[in-house]
Design a protein around this motif. Structure first.
Motif, PDB file in Angstrom:
ATOM      1  N   ALA A 103      13.784 -13.545  -4.599  1.00  0.00           N
ATOM      2  CA  ALA A 103      13.064 -12.356  -5.973  1.00  0.00           C
ATOM      3  C   ALA A 103      14.599 -12.301  -6.972  1.00  0.00           C
TER       4      ALA A 103
ATOM      5  N   GLU B 106       2.206 -14.339  -1.490  1.00  0.00           N
ATOM      6  CA  GLU B 106       1.028 -13.268  -1.533  1.00  0.00           C
ATOM      7  C   GLU B 106       2.233 -11.942  -1.395  1.00  0.00           C
ATOM      8  N   ARG B 107       2.056 -10.839  -1.887  1.00  0.00           N
ATOM      9  CA  ARG B 107       2.802  -9.115  -1.993  1.00  0.00           C
ATOM     10  C   ARG B 107       2.487  -7.953  -1.337  1.00  0.00           C
ATOM     11  N   SER B 108       2.612  -7.429  -0.476  1.00  0.00           N
ATOM     12  CA  SER B 108       2.569  -6.597   0.300  1.00  0.00           C
ATOM     13  C   SER B 108       3.157  -5.313  -0.707  1.00  0.00           C
ATOM     14  N   SER B 109       2.374  -4.037  -1.580  1.00  0.00           N
ATOM     15  CA  SER B 109       3.506  -2.614  -1.958  1.00  0.00           C
ATOM     16  C   SER B 109       3.508  -1.681  -1.608  1.00  0.00           C
TER      17      SER B 109
ATOM     18  N   TYR C 227      -1.015  -7.452   2.791  1.00  0.00           N
ATOM     19  CA  TYR C 227      -0.447  -8.496   1.569  1.00  0.00           C
ATOM     20  C   TYR C 227      -1.552  -8.795   0.492  1.00  0.00           C
TER      21      TYR C 227
ATOM     22  N   ASP D 265       5.430 -12.802 -11.227  1.00  0.00           N
ATOM     23  CA  ASP D 265       4.729 -11.306 -10.380  1.00  0.00           C
ATOM     24  C   ASP D 265       4.831 -10.589 -12.303  1.00  0.00           C
TER      25      ASP D 265
ATOM     26  N   PRO E  64       4.459  -5.159 -11.988  1.00  0.00           N
ATOM     27  CA  PRO E  64       4.341  -5.004 -10.495  1.00  0.00           C
ATOM     28  C   PRO E  64       4.046  -3.410 -10.277  1.00  0.00           C
TER      29      PRO E  64
ATOM     30  N   LEU F  32       8.098  -3.517  -1.900  1.00  0.00           N
ATOM     31  CA  LEU F  32       7.396  -4.964  -2.740  1.00  0.00           C
ATOM     32  C   LEU F  32       7.953  -5.915  -1.691  1.00  0.00           C
TER      33      LEU F  32
ATOM     34  N   TYR G 105       7.488  -9.766  -0.547  1.00  0.00           N
ATOM     35  CA  TYR G 105       6.452 -11.202  -1.403  1.00  0.00           C
ATOM     36  C   TYR G 105       6.731 -12.416   0.343  1.00  0.00           C
TER      37      TYR G 105
END
Length: 90
Positions: free
Chosen positions: A25, A52-55, A60, A75, A78, A83, A85
């Motif tokens: 990233a 997929e992303r988790s914040s 996710y 992204d 965001p 974050l 990924y």
């Protein structure tokens, strides 16, 4: 005289697709974007790629269901929090 036997039942198997490398990233603070890159070890055209992303530790969420040749994703805009990924083949 020897006669042939009948055929056995079939055995089915599905081989898993090799996982992509972990994404790298790069944060573009000027444009509020996160650029992700990864590689696929087999250069296969099988399956697809899911990003997929988790914040903030949330579950996710799918950002992209892409073609098997996809190796980048941006992204845009965001959320402003921690974050995570991940990329997988499907």
């Amino acid at each position: 005289m020897v006669t042939e036997s009948s055929l056995s039942n079939e055995a089915s198997v599905t081989t898993p697709l090799p996982a992509p490398t972990a994404p790298t990233a790069t944060v573009d603070t000027a444009n509020l974007e996160v650029d992700l890159t990864w590689s696929l070890p087999d250069n296969s055209s099988d399956g697809g790629v899911r990003v997929e992303r988790s914040s903030g530790g949330d579950p996710y969420q799918v950002l992209l269901d892409g073609s098997p040749s996809t190796t980048t994703y941006t992204d845009t805009n965001p959320p402003n929090e921690e974050l995570a990924y991940r990329v997988k083949r499907d």
